[in-house]
Design a protein around this motif. Structure first.
Motif, mmCIF file in Angstrom:
data_model
loop_
_atom_site.group_PDB
_atom_site.id
_atom_site.type_symbol
_atom_site.label_atom_id
_atom_site.label_comp_id
_atom_site.label_asym_id
_atom_site.label_seq_id
_atom_site.Cartn_x
_atom_site.Cartn_y
_atom_site.Cartn_z
ATOM 1 N N ARG A 45 -37.459 -60.939 -21.453
ATOM 2 C CA ARG A 45 -38.080 -59.469 -21.672
ATOM 3 C C ARG A 45 -38.789 -59.399 -22.027
ATOM 4 O O ARG A 45 -39.741 -58.422 -20.996
ATOM 5 N N LYS A 46 -39.779 -59.597 -22.897
ATOM 6 C CA LYS A 46 -41.264 -59.152 -23.116
ATOM 7 C C LYS A 46 -42.364 -59.458 -22.196
ATOM 8 O O LYS A 46 -43.356 -58.712 -22.126
ATOM 9 N N ALA A 47 -41.917 -61.123 -21.518
ATOM 10 C CA ALA A 47 -42.807 -61.108 -20.296
ATOM 11 C C ALA A 47 -43.067 -59.548 -19.072
ATOM 12 O O ALA A 47 -43.987 -59.446 -19.071
ATOM 13 N N GLU A 48 -41.636 -60.036 -18.463
ATOM 14 C CA GLU A 48 -41.523 -58.997 -17.306
ATOM 15 C C GLU A 48 -41.801 -57.600 -18.243
ATOM 16 O O GLU A 48 -41.995 -57.064 -17.052
ATOM 17 N N LEU A 49 -41.688 -57.354 -19.421
ATOM 18 C CA LEU A 49 -42.322 -55.962 -19.662
ATOM 19 C C LEU A 49 -43.702 -55.855 -19.394
ATOM 20 O O LEU A 49 -44.085 -54.667 -18.966
ATOM 21 N N ARG A 50 -44.193 -57.080 -20.120
ATOM 22 C CA ARG A 50 -45.645 -56.384 -19.845
ATOM 23 C C ARG A 50 -46.268 -56.837 -18.938
ATOM 24 O O ARG A 50 -47.003 -56.174 -17.995
ATOM 25 N N GLU A 51 -45.312 -57.066 -17.276
ATOM 26 C CA GLU A 51 -45.651 -57.030 -16.105
ATOM 27 C C GLU A 51 -45.338 -56.376 -15.174
ATOM 28 O O GLU A 51 -46.404 -55.568 -14.985
ATOM 29 N N GLY A 76 -49.619 -42.212 -19.332
ATOM 30 C CA GLY A 76 -49.234 -42.806 -19.291
ATOM 31 C C GLY A 76 -47.897 -43.114 -19.563
ATOM 32 O O GLY A 76 -46.856 -41.605 -19.446
ATOM 33 N N TYR A 77 -46.851 -43.691 -19.872
ATOM 34 C CA TYR A 77 -45.354 -43.445 -20.623
ATOM 35 C C TYR A 77 -45.860 -44.211 -22.049
ATOM 36 O O TYR A 77 -45.919 -45.769 -22.241
ATOM 37 N N SER A 78 -44.365 -43.326 -22.307
ATOM 38 C CA SER A 78 -43.928 -43.445 -23.996
ATOM 39 C C SER A 78 -42.825 -44.660 -24.053
ATOM 40 O O SER A 78 -41.788 -44.510 -23.141
ATOM 41 N N LEU A 79 -43.371 -45.810 -24.382
ATOM 42 C CA LEU A 79 -42.416 -47.399 -24.417
ATOM 43 C C LEU A 79 -41.501 -46.598 -25.504
ATOM 44 O O LEU A 79 -40.508 -47.340 -25.192
ATOM 45 N N ALA A 80 -42.029 -46.318 -26.409
ATOM 46 C CA ALA A 80 -40.550 -45.929 -28.243
ATOM 47 C C ALA A 80 -40.230 -44.857 -27.585
ATOM 48 O O ALA A 80 -38.348 -44.590 -28.226
ATOM 49 N N GLN A 81 -40.550 -43.686 -27.202
ATOM 50 C CA GLN A 81 -39.860 -42.522 -26.566
ATOM 51 C C GLN A 81 -38.955 -42.599 -24.866
ATOM 52 O O GLN A 81 -38.384 -41.319 -25.336
ATOM 53 N N GLN A 82 -39.039 -43.342 -24.425
ATOM 54 C CA GLN A 82 -39.223 -43.283 -22.763
ATOM 55 C C GLN A 82 -39.055 -42.602 -22.110
ATOM 56 O O GLN A 82 -38.366 -41.534 -21.859
ATOM 57 N N ARG A 83 -39.777 -41.625 -22.430
ATOM 58 C CA ARG A 83 -40.527 -40.660 -21.695
ATOM 59 C C ARG A 83 -41.876 -40.575 -21.891
ATOM 60 O O ARG A 83 -42.716 -41.264 -22.258
ATOM 61 N N PRO A 84 -42.190 -39.910 -20.160
ATOM 62 C CA PRO A 84 -43.903 -39.492 -19.446
ATOM 63 C C PRO A 84 -44.462 -39.210 -20.753
ATOM 64 O O PRO A 84 -44.266 -37.987 -21.356
ATOM 65 N N VAL A 85 -45.626 -38.902 -21.088
ATOM 66 C CA VAL A 85 -46.655 -39.118 -22.637
ATOM 67 C C VAL A 85 -46.920 -37.067 -21.988
ATOM 68 O O VAL A 85 -46.691 -36.913 -22.936
ATOM 69 N N LEU A 86 -47.812 -37.301 -21.509
ATOM 70 C CA LEU A 86 -47.571 -35.717 -21.320
ATOM 71 C C LEU A 86 -45.809 -34.951 -21.271
ATOM 72 O O LEU A 86 -46.325 -33.372 -21.972
ATOM 73 N N PRO A 284 -49.217 -46.183 -25.542
ATOM 74 C CA PRO A 284 -50.180 -44.861 -24.367
ATOM 75 C C PRO A 284 -50.265 -43.875 -24.783
ATOM 76 O O PRO A 284 -50.919 -42.954 -24.915
ATOM 77 N N LEU A 285 -48.983 -42.890 -26.271
ATOM 78 C CA LEU A 285 -49.253 -41.725 -26.196
ATOM 79 C C LEU A 285 -50.022 -41.924 -27.186
ATOM 80 O O LEU A 285 -50.902 -40.466 -26.977
#
Length: 317
Positions: A45-51, A76-86, A284-285
């Motif tokens: 799953r980590k490899a898939e997300l990095r891709e 970009g997209y915040s991976l921790a918050q699962q929302r766009p940075v803006l 990203p954030l």
């Protein structure tokens, strides 16, 4: 003026490009990220997300993609918050802006008045008391003042709420909501005002001491003008000129949030979000926020230069 603005804007673009490269490389070469630090994810799953998020590409290619998206308003997209940075910025940054604007207004207003009076009553008991309070405000850490006022005003006297932006479970709307927010922001505004008051008051006091000793001030007094008009019209106008340069540093502070104050008072601002992103390695954030502060800094510097020219026509751009 137009040639000056063209030259300055060109410099700003070059500075921001260099800053963006530095910011991106700083976080790109930092060991680990949100995906590698998440123990719940399997290696597949980590490899898939990095891709998916392009984290397996070369750094230079990732930087070009990031800058291309940034020019289109996508940081970009915040991976921790699962929302766009803006989107996260829009949800949190205005809460920090509200605190910063109100506290900055009170800080400058009080600092100007006290600085003028202290300079006028130089070496009096009032001036000595002000200097003691100034050094007290400059030496006490923000968390100490914050916790002390929470203990006194919130816990003991119960005049103000200890934290948060609204009361837990509140469904207030309209003016009731505004009143509730004002009630909750009073304590952090007091703390932020006290923290900024010391150095700024000392700055205005020193400027006023130099100005009121000038010949044109003695001439204004000799003409029979009232002392209040001499101080707050003739002297203060020239004493404020050096302070215009501080405006360039105020602009990023208005949107940057106060990391410690927001944490102490549990205020949902951008500063607290920024600090929590470090623990989750939400790069990203972090990159988007740092780039935003860089943009505001160069814009604030340009504004301070232009305002200085407007306030003092003798200054050449």
């Amino acid at each position: 003026m137009s040639s000056y603005l063209t030259k300055r804007i060109t410099y700003m673009i070059l500075i921001l490009l260099a800053a963006s490269l530095l910011i991106f490389c700083l976080y790109a070469f930092t060991p680990g990220d949100f995906i590698s630090g998440n123990m719940k994810l399997s290696p597949e799953r980590k490899a898939e997300l990095r891709e998916i998020y392009g984290l397996n590409k070369p750094v230079l290619e990732r930087y070009i993609i990031w800058m291309k998206n940034a020019f289109h308003g996508d940081f970009g997209y915040s991976l921790a918050q699962q929302r766009p940075v803006l989107t996260l910025f829009n949800d949190y940054i205005w809460n920090s802006f509200l605190l910063a604007v109100v506290s900055t207004f009170f800080t400058w207003f009080i600092a100007v008045v006290i600085g003028v009076v202290a300079a006028y009553k130089l070496y009096s008991w009032f001036d000595s008391l002000i200097m003691v309070l100034i050094f007290a405000c400059m030496s006490l850490p923000s968390f100490f003042i914050g916790l002390l006022l929470i203990k006194m005003l919130a816990v003991d006297l119960k005049w103000l709420p200890p934290g948060g932006m609204i009361t837990t479970g509140s469904n207030a709307t309209g003016m009731a909501y505004v009143s509730e927010v004002i009630h909750h922001m009073t304590l952090p505004v007091i703390v932020m005002t006290l923290l900024g008051l010391g150095s700024l008051t000392r700055y205005f006091r020193s400027n006023m001491i130099d100005v009121i000793q000038q010949d044109y001030i003695r001439t204004a007094r000799a003409k029979g003008l009232k002392e209040r008009k001499v101080l707050f019209v003739h002297a203060l106008r020239n004493a404020l000129l050096p302070a215009i340069t501080l405006i360039g540093f105020e602009l990023p502070g208005l949107f940057g949030g106060s990391l410690i104050i927001e944490k102490i008072f549990n205020w949902p601002g951008i500063g607290q979000l920024y600090m929590s992103s470090f623990s989750t390695r939400d790069y990203p954030l972090l990159m988007g926020f740092t780039m935003l502060i860089a943009i505001l800094t160069v814009i604030g510097t340009l504004l301070s230069d232009l305002l200085y020219k407007i306030a003092d026509p003798r200054v050449k751009l």
